[in-house]
Design a protein around this motif. Structure first.
Motif, PDB file in Angstrom:
ATOM      1  N   VAL A 115      -3.283  -9.765   9.013  1.00 22.59           N
ATOM      2  CA  VAL A 115      -2.758  -8.591   9.840  1.00 22.59           C
ATOM      3  C   VAL A 115      -1.775  -7.760   9.074  1.00 22.59           C
ATOM      4  O   VAL A 115      -1.804  -6.513   8.878  1.00 22.59           O
ATOM      5  N   LEU A 116      -0.698  -8.490   8.905  1.00 24.61           N
ATOM      6  CA  LEU A 116       0.598  -7.892   8.282  1.00 24.61           C
ATOM      7  C   LEU A 116       0.166  -7.167   7.041  1.00 24.61           C
ATOM      8  O   LEU A 116       0.717  -6.066   6.709  1.00 24.61           O
ATOM      9  N   ALA A 117      -0.735  -7.705   6.279  1.00 21.26           N
ATOM     10  CA  ALA A 117      -1.171  -7.137   4.826  1.00 21.26           C
ATOM     11  C   ALA A 117      -1.904  -5.781   5.114  1.00 21.26           C
ATOM     12  O   ALA A 117      -1.886  -5.051   4.254  1.00 21.26           O
ATOM     13  N   GLN A 118      -2.475  -5.525   6.349  1.00 18.51           N
ATOM     14  CA  GLN A 118      -3.102  -4.085   6.529  1.00 18.51           C
ATOM     15  C   GLN A 118      -2.243  -3.247   7.362  1.00 18.51           C
ATOM     16  O   GLN A 118      -2.463  -2.173   7.272  1.00 18.51           O
ATOM     17  N   PHE A 119      -1.489  -3.927   8.441  1.00 12.79           N
ATOM     18  CA  PHE A 119      -0.827  -2.962   9.345  1.00 12.79           C
ATOM     19  C   PHE A 119       0.713  -2.550   8.846  1.00 12.79           C
ATOM     20  O   PHE A 119       1.065  -1.598   9.220  1.00 12.79           O
ATOM     21  N   ALA A 120       1.281  -3.535   7.912  1.00 17.00           N
ATOM     22  CA  ALA A 120       2.675  -3.536   7.515  1.00 17.00           C
ATOM     23  C   ALA A 120       2.847  -4.136   6.120  1.00 17.00           C
ATOM     24  O   ALA A 120       3.323  -4.996   5.871  1.00 17.00           O
ATOM     25  N   PRO A 121       2.076  -3.378   5.175  1.00 14.14           N
ATOM     26  CA  PRO A 121       1.859  -4.227   4.010  1.00 14.14           C
ATOM     27  C   PRO A 121       3.217  -4.230   3.216  1.00 14.14           C
ATOM     28  O   PRO A 121       3.326  -5.069   2.138  1.00 14.14           O
ATOM     29  N   GLY A 122       4.029  -3.438   3.485  1.00 17.39           N
ATOM     30  CA  GLY A 122       5.412  -3.523   2.942  1.00 17.39           C
ATOM     31  C   GLY A 122       6.418  -4.461   3.648  1.00 17.39           C
ATOM     32  O   GLY A 122       7.507  -4.885   3.154  1.00 17.39           O
ATOM     33  N   GLY A 123       6.013  -5.055   4.532  1.00 20.56           N
ATOM     34  CA  GLY A 123       6.739  -6.142   5.393  1.00 20.56           C
ATOM     35  C   GLY A 123       7.895  -5.511   6.330  1.00 20.56           C
ATOM     36  O   GLY A 123       7.966  -4.130   6.447  1.00 20.56           O
ATOM     37  N   GLU A 124       9.010  -6.020   6.764  1.00 19.96           N
ATOM     38  CA  GLU A 124       9.890  -5.846   7.649  1.00 19.96           C
ATOM     39  C   GLU A 124      10.909  -4.798   6.743  1.00 19.96           C
ATOM     40  O   GLU A 124      11.508  -3.831   7.544  1.00 19.96           O
ATOM     41  N   SER A 125      10.944  -4.976   5.566  1.00 20.00           N
ATOM     42  CA  SER A 125      11.804  -4.008   4.746  1.00 20.00           C
ATOM     43  C   SER A 125      11.017  -2.760   4.147  1.00 20.00           C
ATOM     44  O   SER A 125      11.673  -2.124   3.107  1.00 20.00           O
ATOM     45  N   ALA A 126       9.747  -2.408   4.720  1.00 18.09           N
ATOM     46  CA  ALA A 126       9.124  -1.407   4.068  1.00 18.09           C
ATOM     47  C   ALA A 126       9.750  -0.109   4.203  1.00 18.09           C
ATOM     48  O   ALA A 126      10.355   0.113   5.321  1.00 18.09           O
ATOM     49  N   ALA A 127      10.014   0.677   3.089  1.00 21.43           N
ATOM     50  CA  ALA A 127      10.568   2.069   3.237  1.00 21.43           C
ATOM     51  C   ALA A 127       9.630   3.159   3.676  1.00 21.43           C
ATOM     52  O   ALA A 127       8.212   3.099   3.899  1.00 21.43           O
ATOM     53  N   GLY A 128      10.021   4.253   3.957  1.00 22.56           N
ATOM     54  CA  GLY A 128       9.244   5.200   4.401  1.00 22.56           C
ATOM     55  C   GLY A 128       9.680   5.832   5.799  1.00 22.56           C
ATOM     56  O   GLY A 128      10.048   5.006   6.289  1.00 22.56           O
TER      57      GLY A 128
END
Length: 209
Positions: A98-111
């Motif tokens: 699920v994380l790979a598709q909804f939050a691929p950058g993880g907790e530290s994802a920029a943007g």
């Protein structure tokens, strides 16, 4: 069929899938930005740099194109589930997928987080009656694919055992609750930790707080 033929078919199917995703993303973006009634198939085709005929080859309506984005994401979750290590606990595999598709950058994802205008436009689009039937059909197809992936990992029978179907339904519902929770905050909450919390609670049996 030769290996070369198989490779050509695989490449062709991958390109078709990529085109579907591109058309779906263009439809979502335009409908959120301009409003449902102000988006035509012609404008979608132009935004995706394809012909109207190409759009019609893939989708019969704006609603189907939008719902296809959700279905594609859930199909990728199912694919990832199948590829996780066999010894990994099921719910750990679910979280990774699920994380790979909804939050691929993880907790530290920029943007940048979506602004209020985008969130409002997204809610209006999702409330459009013309979209509801397509979303329901996409959800049904997504749950079937997820159930088959869960059954493959657990050795269950996807057609007759209730466990894979229940897990598939929970994956869809849990992901939707996490996204809605994050979008409803001001400012929006990071998605990855909320997804982790949702599935940790589910894996624990959803105990009373």
């Amino acid at each position: 069929m030769t290996q070369e033929d198989g490779a050509r078919i695989g490449l062709r199917e991958r390109k078709k899938r990529e085109t579907r995703v591109s058309l779906s993303q263009a439809t979502i973006r335009l409908c959120v930005e301009r409003g449902w009634d102000n988006v035509t198939v012609e404008s979608i085709a132009e935004a995706a740099d394809v012909s109207v005929r190409t759009f019609r080859n893939y989708f019969s309506s704006k609603g189907e194109a939008i719902a296809a984005g959700h279905l594609e994401r859930m199909l990728r979750i199912a694919d990832t589930l199948r590829g996780r290590p066999a010894a990994e606990p099921l719910w750990d595999s679910v979280v990774h997928a699920v994380l790979a598709q909804f939050a691929p950058g993880g907790e530290s994802a920029a943007g940048p987080a979506p602004d209020q205008r985008w969130r409002d436009g997204l809610r209006l689009m999702l409330a459009e009656p013309a979209l509801q039937g397509e979303v329901a059909r996409a959800n049904a197809a997504a749950q079937e694919a997820l159930a088959e992936a869960v059954a493959a990992r657990t050795g269950a029978d996807a057609a007759h055992d209730i466990h894979p179907k229940l897990v598939a339904a929970v994956i869809g519902a849990g992901s939707a609750v996490a996204v809605e929770h994050c979008m409803g905050g001001e400012p929006p909450a990071p998605l990855a930790p909320v997804l982790r919390e949702v599935f940790a609670r589910l894996a624990a049996g959803l105990p009373t707080p």
